[in-house]
Design an enzyme around this catalytic site. Structure first.
Site, PDB file in Angstrom:
ATOM      1  N   ASP A 187      55.627  67.800  10.594  1.00 53.73           N
ATOM      2  CA  ASP A 187      55.182  68.922   9.766  1.00 53.73           C
ATOM      3  C   ASP A 187      53.670  68.843   9.594  1.00 53.73           C
ATOM      4  O   ASP A 187      52.959  68.455  10.532  1.00 53.73           O
ATOM      5  CB  ASP A 187      55.909  68.904   8.421  1.00 53.73           C
ATOM      6  CG  ASP A 187      56.122  70.292   7.846  1.00 53.73           C
ATOM      7  OD1 ASP A 187      55.127  70.926   7.464  1.00 53.73           O
ATOM      8  OD2 ASP A 187      57.276  70.729   7.776  1.00 53.73           O
ATOM      9  N   HIS A 263      53.024  72.335   2.839  1.00 55.42           N
ATOM     10  CA  HIS A 263      54.326  72.559   3.471  1.00 55.42           C
ATOM     11  C   HIS A 263      55.026  71.245   3.802  1.00 55.42           C
ATOM     12  O   HIS A 263      56.206  71.047   3.497  1.00 55.42           O
ATOM     13  CB  HIS A 263      54.130  73.399   4.734  1.00 55.42           C
ATOM     14  CG  HIS A 263      55.402  73.876   5.358  1.00 55.42           C
ATOM     15  ND1 HIS A 263      56.107  73.127   6.277  1.00 55.42           N
ATOM     16  CD2 HIS A 263      56.105  75.026   5.205  1.00 55.42           C
ATOM     17  CE1 HIS A 263      57.175  73.799   6.655  1.00 55.42           C
ATOM     18  NE2 HIS A 263      57.203  74.946   6.018  1.00 55.42           N
ATOM     19  N   SER A 604      62.516  76.431   6.004  1.00 55.09           N
ATOM     20  CA  SER A 604      61.768  75.175   5.937  1.00 55.09           C
ATOM     21  C   SER A 604      62.206  74.338   4.743  1.00 55.09           C
ATOM     22  O   SER A 604      62.058  73.112   4.753  1.00 55.09           O
ATOM     23  CB  SER A 604      60.261  75.448   5.824  1.00 55.09           C
ATOM     24  OG  SER A 604      59.728  75.892   7.036  1.00 55.09           O
TER      25      SER A 604
END
Length: 823
Positions: A187, A263, A604
């Protein structure tokens, strides 16, 4: 660009304008470097020819980054440093044979995969790419493209705890909280100082760990017994940035494993975050944050970057580098909340995530990946390889609400995640965007409160109503700066039930279009309309729940409709988890707020829920294959809502199907003891690849020095997947499946089929008996369309149902979704 004193070449959108003294030659480029359409103004044909020659010089030849995939290495699963160096030297020599120079090849290669994945990324001209594609050693060659990135309550909702008490039968207890399992996350990196990655209560790092903590000189940090590894991969991103801007030079922000986006931190803490008490987002969702495997170890592989203020971008070459290292380092589960746009879905061995996860599967690593956020349109699901566990997103029974109260005491429910403010103290003047219109602003812009379209003086001290929630965070910031008391945002009619709350800057309520019409009617009916916007309320026991999120990508698979995708769904809406403190919750440069936890939505967010649950299963059953863990999660999933009485619905209230939820909504407590599993070996996947048309030489590449011959009679319908799909059922079809007993000795199961109206279904045998753990039994299912069924429109030709194997004790119900298209 300047090209001599009297000649200037400059781009004009997608054309080239060449000025020669007072004359112009307009060239429209149709195929770069090959064909031009020209219009001349008194320029001699000879001059045109000279100019064409200038434009067709090699300096204009387009070079792009490609990935050259060669399969697997011959040096085996435990390569030495010498093995890796030999592999990389081979890559240089191999490409050098096309360039005529090993040095040029070495300069061209940006990434060389020398451990488990065999291949390299290189800057190539199209001519060389075409030559390489024809070489028998090359399995595939494809452009190095970008991928996009696709909780205090969710684990309670999933049954692992109840009111902060962990029941005895909780998957956390059975799976020892994921103790010592290693979960890798590919990620945007992580925020190491987050309390979610504290190593309090953690023992020594497992001896099998072979990774590193790749530090940097600018953003220093340390790993610990929880966060045991951090790496970053930027070469593909740098090459891409240089292709866009030749003067690009990487800064310290482009050379750090630290998460500067949020994220990756959010995804990682959802999967493995330690217990952190007293967590909230602006005082909302108060509780204890934790991941699915809170005692697992975390390894972070940063492959996604923000470059020049653009959204997160993850280059395929960097992703493959991350996979190659993760396999070497010794991870048990990989969580990948990334995916390409669905219109770019391509055959498996031209897909970086499919390639990397295939090699991970070869080494016993389960890879969990996001289904994508392109819903509610059909045919949009991504990460389609059958060795991936692909995750959709659904809601849970908690929502963040804000109420609008009008002067006539009408009350309307909206959505919000916002800081507390003063708009709840009393009623304030209500003003619509058109009544706050700035001088010279267009009416349409003022109605939607677009930047510059409203007059700050008219907004000050009032509640502003805007007719479109798009760019709602920016509108809330502008309203706050203007001194507004609150904000009402309207979800357009065409997006009904397709809205999500965001971290607004002042008390804000996002209301549906029909409610907005009532608010506007009140506003127009009285001379001095007033209203209030409540602070955010955290409400529980929302019904129905779970419900499929509107954004979650849908099937059927565009690569192989015989495989139902997504595989499973999990909570992915308003998930609270750790966040990077290098960025605002809105990710806007003008937003100076920083919070350690944030509420996010997307596949996600659902993906690391499944990764964490897979970690629990790996701890409990360390000898299980990736396919067995995947089967346990899928066959124990539920297709009913939280009451257990009603079917899971889609975002619009209609009954959802396996093309939305796959096998169903994850049930982690049941997954710990599934009774039976549909297992698959590496060689089963090779047979599947054979059925996709790959030849024997490609198969041999993965098995050298052993030989796995493609079976002559293998049918893709007999691939031992935990779900069943037949996309072209015109006559009687029989499929074969195989189940393994992972429950008690001396157990028996009986088959039952639900749904599939209009099709006769026969299971043979209808009863299965097992005397030992690990024993396998094969059965067949015959589907026969009933001839008296009326034809349906093409869009309605799929029918859905379930095959359920139930044991005699009623403890296990091993369920497989069925999707049949009647033609």
């Amino acid at each position: 660009m300047s090209n001599g004193r009297n000649r200037l070449i400059e781009p004009v959108q997608d054309r080239v304008l060449i000025r020669i003294s007072s004359r112009e030659l307009l060239l429209e480029e149709k195929i770069p470097g090959l064909y031009f359409k020209s219009e001349t103004m008194g320029v001699s044909n000879l001059y045109v020819l000279v100019l064409f020659s200038l434009l067709l010089t090699p300096t204009f030849a387009a070079k792009k980054s490609y990935i050259v995939y060669l399969g697997t290495h011959s040096h085996g699963k435990n390569p030495t440093a010498d093995d890796i160096n030999r592999a990389r030297n081979h890559h240089h020599n191999f490409l050098g044979s096309f360039f005529g120079s090993v040095k040029k090849a070495r300069d061209s290669i940006s990434c060389s995969y020398g451990q488990h994945i065999n291949g390299f990324a290189a800057i190539l001209e199209e001519e060389h790419a075409q030559q390489l594609a024809k070489h028998p050693e090359v399995l595939s060659i494809f452009l190095d493209e970008g991928r996009k990135v696709q909780t205090t309550r969710s684990w309670d909702f999933l049954g692992l705890e109840k009111d902060n008490v962990i029941p005895q039968n909780s998957a956390w207890n059975k799976g020892r909280f994921g103790e010592d399992v290693i979960i890798g996350v590919i990620d945007s990196g992580v925020w190491p100082e987050s309390k979610s990655f504290s190593d309090e209560g953690m023992g020594p790092v497992p001896l099998r760990w072979r990774g590193i903590c790749q530090n940097d000189t600018h953003y220093g940090f340390q790993c610990n017994r929880k966060l045991i590894g951090m790496r970053y991969y930027n070469q593909g991103q740098i090459e891409h940035a240089r292709a866009q801007n030749s003067s690009f030079y990487p800064t310290p922000e482009h050379s750090t494993a630290r998460d500067l986006d949020g994220h990756g931190t959010h995804a990682a803490s959802t999967a493995v975050g330690n217990f952190v008490a007293n967590v909230s987002v602006f005082g909302n969702g108060y509780g204890t944050a934790k991941g699915g495997s809170p005692r697992a170890r975390l390894a972070s592989y940063k492959s996604c970057w923000n470059v020049n203020g653009q959204p997160l971008d993850c280059r395929d070459s960097d992703i493959l580098s991350a996979f190659d290292d993760a396999i070497h380092d010794g991870v048990d589960v990989l969580s990948v909340s990334l995916g390409e746009p669905s219109h770019k879905n391509t055959e498996y061995f031209k897909d970086a995530i499919a390639i990397g996860s295939f090699h991970a599967m070869m080494h016993g690593i389960l890879v969990v990946a996001a289904a994508g956020n392109e819903g509610p349109k059909p045919d949009t699901v991504v990460n389609l390889a059958p060795w991936l566990l692909t995750v959709g997103a659904s809601t849970m029974d908690r929502e963040f609400t804000s109420y609008v109260t009008l002067g006539d005491e009408q009350i309307f429910k909206g959505k919000s995640i916002a800081a507390k403010g003063v708009a709840t103290q009393t009623l304030y003047s209500l003003i619509t965007g058109d009544n706050a219109r700035a001088t010279n602003a267009a009416l349409y812009d003022s109605l939607e409160c677009n930047p510059g379209a409203t007059d700050p003086k008219k907004i000050n001290g009032k509640i502003l109503l805007c007719m479109n929630h798009t760019h709602g965070i920016d509108k809330s910031q502008l309203a706050a700066q203007a001194g507004a008391a609150g904000l009402i945002l309207v979800n357009p009619k065409q997006l009904e039930n397709e809205s999500l709350p965001l971290p607004y800057h002042l008390p804000t309520s996002l209301v549906e279009f029909d409610d907005a019409q009532s608010i506007i009617a009140y506003n127009n009916s009285i001379k001095n309309p007033v209203a209030s916007v409540s602070d955010v309320k955290t409400e529980f026991n929302t019904k129905p729940s779970p419900q499929m999120a509107f954004f979650s990508s849908r099937g059927p698979s565009t690569i192989n409709p015989n495989i139902i995708k997504p595989d499973i769904t999990a909570p992915g809406v308003e998930i609270i988890a750790a966040y990077s403190e290098a960025v605002a919750p809105s990710k806007r440069p003008s937003d100076d707020r920083r919070i350690p936890f944030n509420a996010c939505f997307g596949t996600s967010m659902s993906t690391p829920h499944i990764s964490g649950i897979a970690g629990l299963l790996k701890t409990l059953h360390p000898d299980w294959s990736p396919a067995a863990i995947k089967s346990a999660i899928m066959t124990t999933a539920t297709t009913t809502d939280h009451t257990g009485k009603n079917p899971i619905t889609d975002y619009d209230g209609l009954k959802a199907t396996p093309f939305e939820y796959g096998a169903g909504h994850v049930n982690p407590n049941s997954a710990m003891n599934p009774g039976l599993v549909y297992d698959l070996s590496f060689y089963d996947y090779l047979s599947y690849i054979c059925s996709r048309g790959y030849n024997q030489s490609i198969i041999n590449n993965f098995t050298t020095p052993e030989i796995h011959s493609c079976p002559k009679s293998f049918s893709i319908l007999d691939f031992n997947y935990p779900t069943i799909a037949i996309p072209d059922l015109t006559e009687s079809v029989t499929i074969t499946r195989r189940v393994k007993n992972v429950g008690t000795h001396n157990s028996s199961y009986e088959a039952n089929v639900e749904g599939v109206d209009g099709v006769s279904v026969v299971v043979e045998p209808n009863n299965l008996s097992f005397s030992e753990y690990g024993e396998e039994r094969t059965f067949k299912v015959t589907f026969t369309p009933e001839r008296n069924v009326e034809p349906k429109p093409k869009a309605e030709k799929y029918i859905f149902g379930k095959l359920i194997w139930s044991d005699s004790d009623g403890l296990h119900h091993v369920s497989s979704s069925i999707a049949l298209q009647l033609l």
